[in-house]
Design an enzyme around this catalytic site. Structure first.
Site, PDB file in Angstrom:
ATOM      1  N   LYS A  16       6.651 -37.494  -2.458  1.00  0.00           N
ATOM      2  CA  LYS A  16       5.294 -37.740  -2.304  1.00  0.00           C
ATOM      3  C   LYS A  16       4.362 -37.590  -3.523  1.00  0.00           C
ATOM      4  O   LYS A  16       3.518 -38.172  -3.657  1.00  0.00           O
ATOM      5  CB  LYS A  16       4.664 -36.664  -1.260  1.00  0.00           C
ATOM      6  N   ASP A  65      10.118 -33.344   0.821  1.00  0.00           N
ATOM      7  CA  ASP A  65      10.619 -33.713  -0.276  1.00  0.00           C
ATOM      8  C   ASP A  65      10.909 -35.096  -0.525  1.00  0.00           C
ATOM      9  O   ASP A  65      12.024 -35.513  -1.164  1.00  0.00           O
ATOM     10  CB  ASP A  65      11.963 -32.741  -0.600  1.00  0.00           C
ATOM     11  N   GLN A 102       4.766 -31.117   3.178  1.00  0.00           N
ATOM     12  CA  GLN A 102       6.106 -31.074   3.942  1.00  0.00           C
ATOM     13  C   GLN A 102       6.446 -32.528   4.455  1.00  0.00           C
ATOM     14  O   GLN A 102       6.058 -33.500   3.833  1.00  0.00           O
ATOM     15  CB  GLN A 102       5.908 -29.968   4.883  1.00  0.00           C
ATOM     16  N   GLY A 124       6.001 -28.573  -3.194  1.00  0.00           N
ATOM     17  CA  GLY A 124       6.439 -28.760  -4.338  1.00  0.00           C
ATOM     18  C   GLY A 124       6.465 -30.246  -4.768  1.00  0.00           C
ATOM     19  O   GLY A 124       7.292 -30.801  -4.276  1.00  0.00           O
ATOM     20  N   HIS A 125       5.176 -30.877  -5.272  1.00  0.00           N
ATOM     21  CA  HIS A 125       5.085 -32.301  -5.562  1.00  0.00           C
ATOM     22  C   HIS A 125       5.538 -32.409  -6.933  1.00  0.00           C
ATOM     23  O   HIS A 125       4.722 -32.016  -7.830  1.00  0.00           O
ATOM     24  CB  HIS A 125       3.899 -32.851  -5.052  1.00  0.00           C
TER      25      HIS A 125
HETATM   26  P1  IMO Z   1       6.855 -30.722   0.156  1.00  0.00           P
HETATM   27  O1  IMO Z   1       5.496 -30.703   0.337  1.00  0.00           O
HETATM   28  C1  IMO Z   1      10.665 -29.274   2.019  1.00  0.00           C
HETATM   29  C2  IMO Z   1      10.451 -25.952   4.993  1.00  0.00           C
HETATM   30  C3  IMO Z   1      11.199 -24.718   4.340  1.00  0.00           C
HETATM   31  C4  IMO Z   1      11.565 -23.862   5.839  1.00  0.00           C
HETATM   32  C5  IMO Z   1      10.432 -24.524   6.564  1.00  0.00           C
HETATM   33  C6  IMO Z   1       9.376 -23.477   6.947  1.00  0.00           C
HETATM   34  O2  IMO Z   1       7.514 -30.304  -1.229  1.00  0.00           O
HETATM   35  O3  IMO Z   1       7.545 -31.852   0.854  1.00  0.00           O
HETATM   36  P2  IMO Z   1       7.383 -22.318   5.328  1.00  0.00           P
HETATM   37  O4  IMO Z   1       7.505 -21.703   4.057  1.00  0.00           O
HETATM   38  O5  IMO Z   1       6.523 -23.647   5.366  1.00  0.00           O
HETATM   39  O6  IMO Z   1       6.926 -21.351   6.327  1.00  0.00           O
HETATM   40  O7  IMO Z   1       8.933 -22.773   5.615  1.00  0.00           O
HETATM   41  O8  IMO Z   1       9.845 -25.753   5.925  1.00  0.00           O
HETATM   42  N1  IMO Z   1       9.439 -26.290   4.086  1.00  0.00           N
HETATM   43  C7  IMO Z   1       9.710 -27.469   3.098  1.00  0.00           C
HETATM   44  N2  IMO Z   1      10.745 -28.140   2.781  1.00  0.00           N
HETATM   45  N3  IMO Z   1       9.784 -29.618   1.349  1.00  0.00           N
HETATM   46  C8  IMO Z   1       8.697 -28.847   1.553  1.00  0.00           C
HETATM   47  O9  IMO Z   1       7.257 -29.360   1.087  1.00  0.00           O
HETATM   48  C9  IMO Z   1       8.377 -27.835   2.271  1.00  0.00           C
HETATM   49  N4  IMO Z   1       7.585 -26.663   2.817  1.00  0.00           N
HETATM   50  C10 IMO Z   1       8.379 -26.090   3.758  1.00  0.00           C
HETATM   51  O10 IMO Z   1      12.393 -24.705   3.670  1.00  0.00           O
HETATM   52  O11 IMO Z   1      12.668 -24.620   6.103  1.00  0.00           O
HETATM   53 MG    MG Z   2       8.660 -30.976  -2.673  1.00  0.00          MG
END
Ligand code: IMO
Ligand code: MG
Length: 421
Positions: free
Chosen positions: A17, A14, A224, A41-42
């Site tokens: 990106k 988050d 992530q 979630g971009h």
């Molecule tokens: P973007 O791309 C923030 C976190 C989840 C959880 C851990 C594992 O938008 O930055 P998962 O569903 O991947 O098995 O969850 O990773 N998580 C994220 N946190 N931004 C994301 O994506 C995330 N994708 C997974 O909250 O702690």
């Molecule tokens: Mg996000």
């Protein structure tokens, strides 16, 4: 030699990106996702409107940009097709701009059930997963049971699907039963699978390498963040893929020598969703203020994000692990109203101080450096030299601490609100 550039998050996700890929895309002809799936979630902001992408690369709204979903990504057909329909509603013809690797793995409805069941079995120790089936899908990939996008086109796809589903149902029988309507989820999934057949499936490793040979500029878009990396994040509170630059090599089929510039994105403070260590987390008014001013609520799950001050030792770690060449600082404006801004420079544990994050983070407390706030609305600034001196001091501290230049600074959510240095 033409190389592939990378943009990725240096914290817990988050970082912004989506916005930055959208800002950087005019310089690139291809944008490719290399890992993760619909847990991402971009958000892209156009004027007063915002759009959240989960599986589709963030170059989709730019004309003349090809968008590749690489082999390292896991795809949920239901989520992908819903997303494509929403993009098409905005007047974009997605099949012309989107290419899907045949080697990308599929998320089945039963993967989502397994994600929910294993989280509830963990109880208080849960990961805080997005419940999108990410972990179980990657587990099947490494376990060699997975289904891939290319399988959709095979005559025995349904047989393969049923075999994997049966396997999942056996696994589920030993777990708490999730509240899940499998039949209707399967219906939607197979409808989406049919619709997916209208997309272009490619051998993305050939596509990317040939494009590189032809001199076409390519940007790899991370999902992530580095601190959620399966190997180097705060295991087990991580996601199930390699979120770092090395993931570009395996997730797209690019040799290490062909990685070029690495744009590392970080927020001027920190956030985290889900469980796991977060040394600079705030539980006070400052933390609540960061959440409210920064609109720190998940783009995928809507969960309130945990908030805290910038953590320099982990930022330094991420810069090292990714070979970051350029830092991009996001959401600087969220700190505008603070009298004092803090950043962790070390951790204290058992009377010892260390400027690297220890293996065991239990009981560590951050050592902070304080900065006088700039108390200025940054959103209108477009030139670095005009920025308040107190803010520039904060930027210089980050550059000195990480050994990496801050090349881009974002001062509000809008596409144009960036300062390029
Ligand atoms: P973007 O791309 C923030 C976190 C989840 C959880 C851990 C594992 O938008 O930055 P998962 O569903 O991947 O098995 O969850 O990773 N998580 C994220 N946190 N931004 C994301 O994506 C995330 N994708 C997974 O909250 O702690
Ligand atoms: Mg996000």
């Amino acid at each position: 030699m033409n190389k592939i550039d990378v943009v990725l998050g240096l914290q817990w996700g988050d970082e912004g990106k989506g916005k930055m890929v959208d800002v950087l895309t005019p310089g690139y002809k291809i944008v490719a996702r290399f890992q993760g799936g619909p847990n991402a979630g971009h958000s892209l902001v156009f004027g007063n409107e915002s759009f959240v992408l989960h599986t589709v690369p963030s170059g989709i709204f730019r004309e003349d940009t090809a968008n590749v979903i690489g082999n390292g990504v896991v795809i949920d057909p239901t989520v992908l097709m819903e997303e494509i329909r929403a993009i098409e509603a905005m007047g974009v013809s997605v099949p012309e701009r989107l290419l899907v690797s045949k080697r990308a793995h599929l998320i089945l409805p039963t993967h989502r059930m397994l994600d929910a069941a294993s989280e509830s079995a963990l109880g208080k120790g849960k990961i805080g997963s997005t419940l999108r089936g990410i972990g179980p899908a990657y587990a099947d990939k490494t376990g060699r049971y997975g289904l891939r996008a290319g399988d959709l086109l095979l005559p025995d796809f349904k047989v393969k699907y049923n075999a994997l589903k049966e396997r999942h149902l056996r696994q589920l029988s030993g777990l708490p039963q999730p509240d899940f309507d499998l039949e209707s989820a399967e219906q939607a999934w197979f409808d989406a699978v049919e619709a997916m057949k209208g997309l272009k499936f490619i051998d993305s490793e050939w596509y990317i390498n040939q494009a590189l040979d032809e001199g076409i500029p390519i940007l790899a878009e991370g999902a992530q963040g580095s601190l959620l990396d399966i190997d180097f994040g705060s295991y087990p509170f991580v996601t199930s893929s390699n979120t770092m630059a090395a993931g570009v090599c395996t997730g797209l089929g690019v040799a290490p020598s062909r990685i070029g510039r690495v744009w590392g994105i970080f927020k001027a403070y920190c956030t985290r969703v889900g469980s796991g260590p977060f040394p600079t987390e705030l539980f006070d008014e400052d933390g609540e203020r960061l959440r409210q001013v920064g609109h720190e609520f998940g783009a995928t799950t809507g969960r309130p994000r945990r908030t805290g001050w910038l953590d320099l030792p982990t930022l330094k770690y991420s810069v090292m692990m990714n070979g970051v060449t350029d830092l991009i600082m996001m959401k600087s404006d969220v700190l505008d109203g603070f009298d004092t801004v803090k950043a962790a420079v070390a951790y204290r544990s058992g009377g010892q101080e260390s400027d690297t994050i220890p293996y065991d983070t239990a009981g560590i407390t951050p050592v902070y450096k304080e900065f006088p706030g700039w108390k200025t609305d940054l959103s209108g600034f477009r030139s670095y030299d005009a920025l308040p001196a107190a803010f520039r001091d904060y930027v210089r501290f980050i550059e000195t601490g990480t050994g990496c230049p801050v090349t881009i600074i974002s001062v509000s959510p809008d596409r144009d609100a960036v300062i390029l240095r």
